[in-house]
Design an enzyme around this catalytic site. Sequence first.
Site, PDB file in Angstrom:
ATOM      1  N   SER A  17       2.046   6.398   2.021  1.00 23.36           N
ATOM      2  CA  SER A  17       2.170   5.268   1.095  1.00 23.36           C
ATOM      3  C   SER A  17       2.833   5.698  -0.203  1.00 23.36           C
ATOM      4  O   SER A  17       3.750   5.027  -0.709  1.00 23.36           O
ATOM      5  CB  SER A  17       0.791   4.677   0.794  1.00 23.36           C
ATOM      6  OG  SER A  17       0.193   4.133   1.944  1.00 23.36           O
ATOM      7  N   ARG A  40      -0.076   5.045  -8.386  1.00 18.58           N
ATOM      8  CA  ARG A  40      -1.378   4.495  -8.002  1.00 18.58           C
ATOM      9  C   ARG A  40      -1.453   2.995  -8.303  1.00 18.58           C
ATOM     10  O   ARG A  40      -2.009   2.218  -7.520  1.00 18.58           O
ATOM     11  CB  ARG A  40      -2.494   5.222  -8.754  1.00 18.58           C
ATOM     12  CG  ARG A  40      -2.877   6.553  -8.162  1.00 18.58           C
ATOM     13  CD  ARG A  40      -4.051   6.393  -7.232  1.00 18.58           C
ATOM     14  NE  ARG A  40      -4.334   7.619  -6.526  1.00 18.58           N
ATOM     15  CZ  ARG A  40      -5.258   7.719  -5.583  1.00 18.58           C
ATOM     16  NH1 ARG A  40      -5.970   6.667  -5.244  1.00 18.58           N
ATOM     17  NH2 ARG A  40      -5.471   8.856  -4.967  1.00 18.58           N
ATOM     18  N   HIS A  43       0.607   1.141  -5.781  1.00 21.06           N
ATOM     19  CA  HIS A  43      -0.114   1.164  -4.508  1.00 21.06           C
ATOM     20  C   HIS A  43      -1.181   0.081  -4.484  1.00 21.06           C
ATOM     21  O   HIS A  43      -1.337  -0.635  -3.473  1.00 21.06           O
ATOM     22  CB  HIS A  43      -0.734   2.550  -4.300  1.00 21.06           C
ATOM     23  CG  HIS A  43      -1.485   2.698  -3.025  1.00 21.06           C
ATOM     24  ND1 HIS A  43      -2.861   2.650  -2.967  1.00 21.06           N
ATOM     25  CD2 HIS A  43      -1.060   2.891  -1.750  1.00 21.06           C
ATOM     26  CE1 HIS A  43      -3.252   2.819  -1.716  1.00 21.06           C
ATOM     27  NE2 HIS A  43      -2.193   2.961  -0.952  1.00 21.06           N
TER      28      HIS A  43
END
Length: 216
Positions: A17, A40, A43
């Site tokens: 990812s 992050r 994501h």
Amino acid sequence: MKRFEYNTDGADIYRNSFAIIREESDLSRFDADEETVAVRMIHAAGQTDLAKDIVFSTGAVRAARQALEEGAPIFTDVNMIASGITRKRLPVDNEVICLLRDERVPELAQELGTTRTAAAVELWKPRLEGAVVAIGNAPTALFHLLNRINEGSFPMPAAILAMPVGFVGAAESKQATIDSGADNPELKYITVTGRRGGSAITCAALNAIATAKEIL
């Protein structure tokens, strides 16, 4: 009956990812610490175009991480953020505080003529200095905090994760954070311009700050 095959390796899913995010997002304007946090956040949002809206004040990630390493508490506007923080990533089992359900809040909100989330911010004052603040839901909480800091009645936190979400006041409160930082360089912040934000993105940023390790 059809049976679906899928990746069951959690660490591998994260690695893939993050690789996709780095391939599809323009992260060139971020330094190494900022990039880890931005990845992050992207994501959590599932939107690679979020990168263009993420704003870091100079040294914000470093200031927030140092504060956590030194044992600073984390103040949040809603319990959803408190629940979403990955405790094992916190460097010294930092205290996570949400006072929205404090029994003093309803009366205080009425007295101040504001929302309960903003009123709860009033109760942060005794321990706010050097703390890390994570606001991912309520623009009123962020506006209230900024006003108190700007007028000099509240101490300065180590950093503010200013990421409220919504259609009324969210974009404006985040722009107010940027404007306040321009007037006072001591105010360190991470924000997302526009309407986007929310608990998931805020928790993702905080979890990335808590430890430099991308995958635990």
